[in-house]
Design an enzyme around this catalytic site. Structure first.
Site, mmCIF file in Angstrom:
data_model
loop_
_atom_site.group_PDB
_atom_site.id
_atom_site.type_symbol
_atom_site.label_atom_id
_atom_site.label_comp_id
_atom_site.label_asym_id
_atom_site.label_seq_id
_atom_site.Cartn_x
_atom_site.Cartn_y
_atom_site.Cartn_z
ATOM 1 N N SER A 121 -61.602 -11.967 -24.270
ATOM 2 C CA SER A 121 -61.604 -13.405 -24.004
ATOM 3 C C SER A 121 -60.175 -13.949 -23.982
ATOM 4 C CB SER A 121 -62.428 -14.097 -25.098
ATOM 5 O OG SER A 121 -62.414 -15.466 -24.866
ATOM 6 N N GLY A 122 -59.850 -14.643 -22.905
ATOM 7 C CA GLY A 122 -58.515 -15.228 -22.776
ATOM 8 C C GLY A 122 -57.505 -14.312 -22.114
ATOM 9 N N THR A 125 -61.054 -14.934 -15.555
ATOM 10 C CA THR A 125 -61.499 -16.028 -14.681
ATOM 11 C C THR A 125 -60.383 -16.423 -13.722
ATOM 12 O OG1 THR A 125 -62.813 -16.768 -16.526
ATOM 13 C CG2 THR A 125 -62.604 -18.282 -14.718
ATOM 14 N N ASN A 171 -59.577 -19.228 -26.193
ATOM 15 C CA ASN A 171 -59.301 -19.596 -24.808
ATOM 16 C C ASN A 171 -59.760 -21.033 -24.569
ATOM 17 O OD1 ASN A 171 -59.034 -19.786 -22.083
ATOM 18 N ND2 ASN A 171 -60.390 -18.069 -21.577
ATOM 19 N N SER A 215 -62.827 -20.982 -21.809
ATOM 20 C CA SER A 215 -63.545 -19.708 -21.935
ATOM 21 C C SER A 215 -64.890 -19.771 -21.202
ATOM 22 C CB SER A 215 -63.779 -19.428 -23.413
ATOM 23 O OG SER A 215 -64.400 -18.194 -23.555
ATOM 24 N N SER A 216 -65.155 -18.747 -20.391
ATOM 25 C CA SER A 216 -66.451 -18.687 -19.689
ATOM 26 C C SER A 216 -67.511 -18.375 -20.738
ATOM 27 C CB SER A 216 -66.462 -17.575 -18.644
ATOM 28 O OG SER A 216 -65.330 -17.662 -17.853
ATOM 29 N N GLY A 276 -65.373 -11.874 -21.957
ATOM 30 C CA GLY A 276 -64.680 -10.701 -22.507
ATOM 31 C C GLY A 276 -65.186 -10.351 -23.893
ATOM 32 N N GLU A 316 -65.537 -10.047 -27.649
ATOM 33 C CA GLU A 316 -65.216 -11.106 -28.612
ATOM 34 C C GLU A 316 -65.329 -10.632 -30.053
ATOM 35 O OE1 GLU A 316 -67.620 -14.548 -27.800
ATOM 36 O OE2 GLU A 316 -66.353 -15.132 -26.105
HETATM 37 N N1 LIG Z 1 -52.295 -15.233 -13.839
HETATM 38 C C1 LIG Z 1 -52.170 -16.265 -14.660
HETATM 39 N N2 LIG Z 1 -51.138 -17.118 -14.519
HETATM 40 C C2 LIG Z 1 -50.994 -18.174 -15.343
HETATM 41 N N3 LIG Z 1 -51.818 -18.432 -16.386
HETATM 42 C C3 LIG Z 1 -52.856 -17.620 -16.589
HETATM 43 C C4 LIG Z 1 -53.099 -16.486 -15.728
HETATM 44 N N4 LIG Z 1 -54.195 -15.857 -16.174
HETATM 45 C C5 LIG Z 1 -54.639 -16.566 -17.248
HETATM 46 N N5 LIG Z 1 -53.841 -17.622 -17.490
HETATM 47 C C6 LIG Z 1 -53.992 -18.625 -18.567
HETATM 48 O O1 LIG Z 1 -54.811 -18.076 -19.557
HETATM 49 C C7 LIG Z 1 -55.968 -18.881 -19.764
HETATM 50 C C8 LIG Z 1 -57.171 -18.002 -20.034
HETATM 51 O O2 LIG Z 1 -57.481 -17.270 -18.891
HETATM 52 P P1 LIG Z 1 -58.988 -17.040 -18.428
HETATM 53 O O3 LIG Z 1 -59.794 -18.244 -18.623
HETATM 54 O O4 LIG Z 1 -58.916 -16.470 -17.086
HETATM 55 O O5 LIG Z 1 -59.429 -15.944 -19.470
HETATM 56 P P2 LIG Z 1 -60.779 -15.105 -19.473
HETATM 57 O O6 LIG Z 1 -60.393 -13.686 -19.587
HETATM 58 O O7 LIG Z 1 -61.601 -15.476 -18.311
HETATM 59 O O8 LIG Z 1 -61.454 -15.559 -20.779
HETATM 60 P P3 LIG Z 1 -63.008 -15.704 -21.162
HETATM 61 O O9 LIG Z 1 -63.569 -14.351 -21.258
HETATM 62 O O10 LIG Z 1 -62.976 -16.417 -22.437
HETATM 63 O O11 LIG Z 1 -63.596 -16.531 -20.064
HETATM 64 C C9 LIG Z 1 -56.103 -19.706 -18.508
HETATM 65 O O12 LIG Z 1 -56.713 -20.935 -18.770
HETATM 66 C C10 LIG Z 1 -54.668 -19.885 -18.071
HETATM 67 O O13 LIG Z 1 -54.091 -20.941 -18.738
#
Ligand SMILES: Nc1ncnc2c1ncn2[C@@H]1O[C@H](COP(=O)(O)OP(=O)(O)OP(=O)(O)O)[C@@H](O)[C@H]1O
Length: 880
Positions: A107-108, A112, A157, A160-161, A384, A386
């Protein structure tokens, strides 16, 4: 080319396969750190992309970057999520196969974000028609809507999805995106009614309060302050959120109109969101009999209005339970605790089903109206792995899902790769890796897995509690190497596990789960009475979500755990049928800070993401493999023997082809059904040659096509000419026939005239005679005698004898006159003399006749022919 690849990349190596110490974890981390410190967040392991979340905007997702990666060889440019997207897209277009981009990480870690970047890449770079622009916009805008309803701020996050998402982007045979489809998995409904400290409810609640207009809020009976709502204020995290709810509200509101939401839909939808907030604020009080009551019905009124239900029925549903006895139904009052449970169950059920409705609604707006054959690229963005301080049923499901996805990766890469070499008869040194199937079995095995045990406990008669479930686990899976409880752990481990907890040793690390709430969440019971209330709702969305038929169905619906297990196995079926590409996301630190590289955290992720094993398999193996048929089909134009068709077995064709191109023996191996190419450079060279030959092919195809067009036009013209010719010939023939007919008629008349030429003038000979006359007269011109001595005369036809004779005489007379006029006076006198002399001597002198060399003839001038004047003259002479 590999050297060139390294040179292109100034910091570390851009592909871990090029790392010298490829077995060393330290070297791996070192490379990752070096690159991260230079903001190079992407690195390859072969075709797998490792991405480290930068937690800052790097300016690497611009339109020019998209254009840069478009249609370029995978390894030609520095690693990027666009390269993965472009590669999947090009493979899909060239081989017409379905593809999948599986994004994983905790997660994070940036899953996404990566999936959004990929979606944007397709939207901006794929060919597009005007009519399909709306599909593109819908694909892009479905995301903020889903995020508003399915994402929330967690400790790890801010966005977070809280649901699993699989998204299909559908393309037609020209590679134009024509539609999409979203499948959602296990939305974390419990978040609607409860959030941990520092966390928030789903974004949409805050967005509505923050961004919604005064009028809308008044209509929904809402105040702007989230702290006034119990369901929003438990986490105390709303204020510190880095999320901009007001801006997001505007994005989501404009997205609604693009994805076909009507005003009615929105009114119903916000009615539901608001009624959940009102529901959370309902307070129960215990009366003297220990039953719950609702002293203030302000919220009940609002909910009844917004959901279109009877306030009294709702009130009763929240404070009573209908118990069905054999013949009758009895209303049984609820305790305070049960009323709270009923209220929260209602909020969760309403939100959960509304979310499903929302996904269906988005799907119907994304549904492709084209009936052409489709290929798809699937994007998997699932919550992701957790590990929190307190992990409950949700974390159990999420981590189980991650185990399953890890299984897929193992099946597709590590295991499949080695099995493939074996199957293809390629020499290979086996690589050891941890197969997490054992953990998946522990969770999902029928009758023996944790989910089955939980279901049994939920369904069995008698008092079942979370504790009794834990005891059952100890009894049934206690001996499993990846399972532990306080009772089963040794003295050291005991301290770290609570009485209500069990621990699982996941592939990603150990997680301790608290069983509190497992049974309740797995059962997810909504009391029948409340279900009836919701089935009677006049709200358009709830009408679709709660069908009356559900009330008649007496069968127990599957538990949440089982439903999730089943939906996961159908997800895996979808995923297995596609060609996968992988993105492994890494979270650099827990504090969401840019440029902070936490070695310990990252080493842990590198380990559990199986990156080292993957690298070893890649390094020992081959960079590229393809079935002979596919390889030959793609590159056959590079060899005259295989172009345009190779009639023999594909393997032989490939052999002939690579011999012609000049592959060196160490560069490739031929398996039973596939060719294996060891180095990317070999593939690039082939690909470049193919690109070059494409131009020639295009020219040839163009020429052939043009020739075909010309030939068609020529054939058309020829047919037209033949038609014209035929027509013209017919006209000519008709004219000729008419002329012949006319000639025959003339000839016949001529013959008839000839036959009757001697008859008096009559219609039968009239024309002929005219003709004869004319002809004779015209002919006579050329045959008139030239002097008086010339007695010739053109013989006339019988009918013209008289006329001819007259003419002849006229002619002779004319000649004589001419002759006479031409005689001089001396000659005339001489002539007369001669005539006289002749008259004197004729018959009187012997030898007279001989004395003349030419006998003298006075008969030449026939009196009949001579002009009377001449005759007169002559007779006068004679007399004298
Ligand atoms: N390529 C990137 N460039 C800039 N910032 C990023 C990038 N990837 C992620 N982030 C930052 O990290 C944060 C978390 O990323 P994201 O929501 O994609 O995580 P995740 O793996 O989907 O988490 P979860 O499993 O909780 O949904 C985003 O809100 C953004 O601020």
């Amino acid at each position: 080319m590999e050297g060139a690849l390294t040179a292109r990349d100034k910091v570390g190596v851009q592909d871990f396969v090029l790392l010298d110490a490829y077995t060393s974890e330290a070297a791996f981390l070192d490379n990752l750190r070096k690159r991260f410190s230079e903001n190079l967040i992407y690195t390859y392991i072969g075709t797998l992309l490792v991405s480290v979340n930068p937690y800052q905007e790097l300016g690497i997702y611009t339109l020019s970057q998209m254009e840069l990666y478009q249609g370029v060889n995978f390894f030609e440019l520095p690693p990027h999520v666009y390269a993965i997207a472009d590669n999947a897209y090009r493979m899909m277009c060239s081989e017409l196969t379905n593809h999948l981009i599986l994004i994983s990480g905790e997660s994070g870690a940036g899953k996404t974000e990566a999936s959004k970047k990929i979606l944007q890449y397709f939207a901006m770079t794929c060919p597009m028609t005007d009519s399909l622009e709306i599909v593109r916009d819908r694909l892009l805008l479905s995301n903020p809507v889903l995020e508003a309803f399915g994402n929330a701020k967690t400790l790890r996050n801010d966005n977070s999805s809280r649901f699993g998402k699989y998204m299909d982007i559908q393309f037609d045979f020209k590679g134009i995106p024509i539609g999409g489809h979203v499948i959602s998995y296990l939305i974390e409904k419990s978040r609607v009614v409860h959030q941990n400290q520092g966390e928030r409810n789903f974004h949409i609640f805050y967005q509505l309060l923050e961004g919604g207009g005064e009028e809308l809020l008044a209509y929904l009976g809402l105040e702007r302050d989230p702290q006034l709502y119990r369901y929003l204020s438990q986490g105390h995290g709303a204020n510190e959120s880095s999320v901009n709810d007001k801006n997001d509200w505007h994005t989501v509101s404009s997205a609604f109109s693009v994805i076909d939401f009507t005003d009615d839909d929105l009114e119903n939808l916000f009615g539901i969101i608001a009624s959940i907030l009102h529901l959370g604020n309902i307070c129960f009080r215990e009366n003297h009999r220990g039953c719950s009551t609702i002293p203030v019905i302000h919220e009940i009124k609002w909910i009844a209005k917004l959901l279109g239900v009877q306030p009294s029925a709702l009130l009763e549903g929240l404070t009573h339970r209908k118990i069905e006895a054999q013949t009758e139904e009895v209303m049984c009052p609820l305790t305070l605790e049960l009323s709270v449970y009923a209220r929260d169950a209602m909020a969760k059920a309403v939100y959960g089903r509304t979310f499903t409705w929302l996904v269906n609604k988005i799907n119907s707006s994304l549904a492709s109206k084209e009936f052409t054959k489709k290929t798809v690229i699937g994007l998997v963005d699932i919550y992701g792995f957790e590990v929190f301080d307190k992990n409950g049923f949700e974390q159990f499901c999420i981590n189980y899902c991650n185990e399953k996805l890890q299984q897929l990766l193992i099946e597709n890469t590590l295991k499949a790769e080695q099995a493939e070499y074996e199957m293809e008869g390629i020499e290979w040194e086996p690589i050891q890796y941890f197969n997490n199937k054992i953990i998946c079995d522990l969770v999902e095995e029928r009758h023996r897995g944790i989910i089955s045990i939980l279901d049994e406990e939920c369904m069995r008669p008698g008092p079942a509690t979370d504790l009794s479930f834990l005891e059952k686990l100890e009894e049934k899976v206690g001996k499993h190497a990846h399972f532990q409880t306080r009772k089963l752990a040794g003295p050291m481990g005991r301290k770290r596990i609570g009485w209500m907890e069990f621990r699982l040793f996941h592939y990603a690390g150990e997680v301790t789960y608290c069983t509190k709430g497992f049974l309740e969440k797995n059962n997810d019971v909504l009391y029948r009475h409340l279900k009836e209330v919701l089935c009677s709702s006049q709200n358009g969305i709830l009408k679709e979500c709660f069908l009356a038929a559900e009330l008649d169905n007496r069968r127990r619906s599957p538990t949440v755990g089982t439903q999730f297990k089943n939906s996961l196995s159908s997800l895996l079926e979808i995923l297995i049928s596609k060609e996968p590409s992988y993105i492994r996301c890494i979270k650099p630190n827990e504090k969401k800070e840019p440029s902070k590289f936490d070695d310990f955290l990252i080493r842990h992720q590198v380990k559990y993401l199986g990156l080292m094993e993957h690298l070893r398999v890649r390094r020992a193996g081959f960079a590229y493999r393809r079935k002979y048929e596919h390889f030959l089909q793609r590159y056959k134009s590079l060899c005259p023997d295989t172009w345009p068709h190779w009639r023999g077995p594909p393997a032989e064709g490939v052999e002939r082809l690579i011999k012609y191109i000049g592959y060196k023996p160490e560069e490739y191996k031929l398996g039973r059904t596939k060719i294996f190419i060891r180095f990317p450079r070999t593939l690039f060279a082939t690909e470049d040659a193919f690109e070059f030959s494409k131009h020639q092919l295009v020219a040839r195809i163009q020429a052939t096509y043009r020739a075909c067009l010309e030939r068609r036009a020529y054939v058309k013209k020829r047919q037209a000419a033949i038609k014209l010719e035929t027509h013209w010939r017919r006209v000519l023939a008709r004219k000729k026939a008419e002329r012949r007919k006319w000639a025959v008629f003339i000839v016949r008349r001529f013959i008839k005239g000839f036959i009757h030429r001697d008859r008096p003038l009559c219609p039968d000979n009239e024309e002929f005679i005219v003709f004869m006359r004319k002809n004779y007269i015209l002919n006579l011109r050329y045959h008139v005698p030239k002097n008086v001595l010339d007695k010739s005369w053109l013989t006339p036809p019988g009918i013209l004898e008289n006329a001819s004779e007259l003419l002849r005489r006229m002619c002779t007379r004319n000649l004589v006159r001419k002759y006479c006029r031409g005689i001089s006076a001396e000659r005339k006198a001489l002539m007369q003399q001669k005539v006289v002399t002749s008259a004197v001597f004729r018959g009187k002198k012997a030898g007279y006749a001989e004395s003349l060399n030419q006998p003298f003839a006075d008969s030449r001038i026939d009196e009949g022919d001579i002009n009377p004047k001449v005759l007169q003259l002559l007779s006068n002479e004679k007399i004298q």
